[in-house]
Design an enzyme around this catalytic site. Structure first.
Site, PDB file in Angstrom:
ATOM      1  N   LYS A  70       0.717  -0.980  -0.002  1.00  0.00           N
ATOM      2  CA  LYS A  70       0.161  -0.284  -0.680  1.00  0.00           C
ATOM      3  C   LYS A  70       0.544   0.744   0.279  1.00  0.00           C
ATOM      4  O   LYS A  70       0.611   2.306  -0.407  1.00  0.00           O
ATOM      5  CB  LYS A  70      -0.926   0.108   1.395  1.00  0.00           C
ATOM      6  CG  LYS A  70      -1.984   1.037   1.305  1.00  0.00           C
ATOM      7  CD  LYS A  70      -2.522   1.106   2.004  1.00  0.00           C
ATOM      8  CE  LYS A  70      -2.196   1.775   3.753  1.00  0.00           C
ATOM      9  NZ  LYS A  70      -3.195   2.051   4.479  1.00  0.00           N
ATOM     10  N   ASP A  94      -6.386   1.144   0.628  1.00  0.00           N
ATOM     11  CA  ASP A  94      -6.918   0.964   2.391  1.00  0.00           C
ATOM     12  C   ASP A  94      -7.771   0.682   2.804  1.00  0.00           C
ATOM     13  O   ASP A  94      -8.965   0.076   1.959  1.00  0.00           O
ATOM     14  CB  ASP A  94      -6.620   2.705   2.595  1.00  0.00           C
ATOM     15  CG  ASP A  94      -8.609   3.750   2.238  1.00  0.00           C
ATOM     16  OD1 ASP A  94      -8.833   3.079   1.703  1.00  0.00           O
ATOM     17  OD2 ASP A  94      -7.652   4.512   2.557  1.00  0.00           O
TER      18      ASP A  94
END
Length: 210
Positions: free
Chosen positions: A126, A144
């Site tokens: 991420k 997310d």
């Protein structure tokens, strides 16, 4: 009957422009001027608001400009300076280790590939994708908590972990729009499609949501 990939792509192609119209300000909320600053800010943003991170980095970035600066700061000092972002001990170790790796392996520069980024201490997929998409302009999808939730509610992906959602979204969304799509889904999750009480009557893509 299950929606085909082609139909899913077509529906996503209608969803993105409507979200773009609803959120013309969609971009990363983290303040940065260099790839290194964004990498630091993203590491600090774990379990912390972007507003808090920006308040902390406003005092740090003028003093720590190079990877060598972050690598050289003593851990107790760094822990104290980032204390308010939470999980400060783990984050300080990550920042220190990440910076040392940049100095030792990459001449102090932030690498431009996912493979090299995720090898840095404290940098997962991420975080790497945030940097690739926003600092380097390389298409990258960020999953997310908001993207994880919203993409499943929209029926664009299904899975029990972020990697599965990421890989499915990469098939459904056009590659050149991955970075912007991430921002759109994040903002939609924050403002309308919230975790506990989604504001469905006010949703700009309600007609396209199963």
């Amino acid at each position: 009957m299950a929606e085909s990939l082609a139909d899913k792509k077509a529906r996503a192609g209608k969803i993105l422009p409507r979200l773009a119209k609803a959120y013309p300000d969609a971009r990363t909320a983290l303040d940065f001027t260099t790839p290194l600053e964004l990498l630091v800010a993203t590491i600090l943003s774990a379990q912390c608001t972007d507003e808090r991170v920006n308040a902390v980095t406003a005092g740090l970035f003028p003093r720590y400009r190079r990877a060598a600066d972050w690598a050289g700061v003593p851990l107790p000092v760094l822990e104290r300076e980032i204390h308010s972002t939470g999980f400060f001990r783990a984050k300080a170790r990550s920042l220190n280790g990440m910076a040392r790796a940049l100095v030792e392996r990459h001449g102090g520069e932030v690498p431009r590939t996912l493979e090299e980024l995720v090898e840095l201490p404290g940098v997962g997929r991420k975080t790497a994708n945030v940097v690739l998409g926003n600092a380097f302009g390389i298409p990258a999808l960020v999953v997310d908590t908001h993207v994880f939730r919203v993409s499943q509610r929209l029926g664009l992906a299904r899975g029990d972990d972020a990697d599965k959602i990421h890989d499915q979204l990469c098939q459904v969304l056009p590659r050149p729009r991955w970075t912007h799509a991430s921002h759109l889904l994040i903002l939609h999750g924050r403002r309308v499609c919230t975790a506990r009480k989604p504001a469905c009557p006010a949703c700009p893509i309600r007609a396209l949501c199963p």
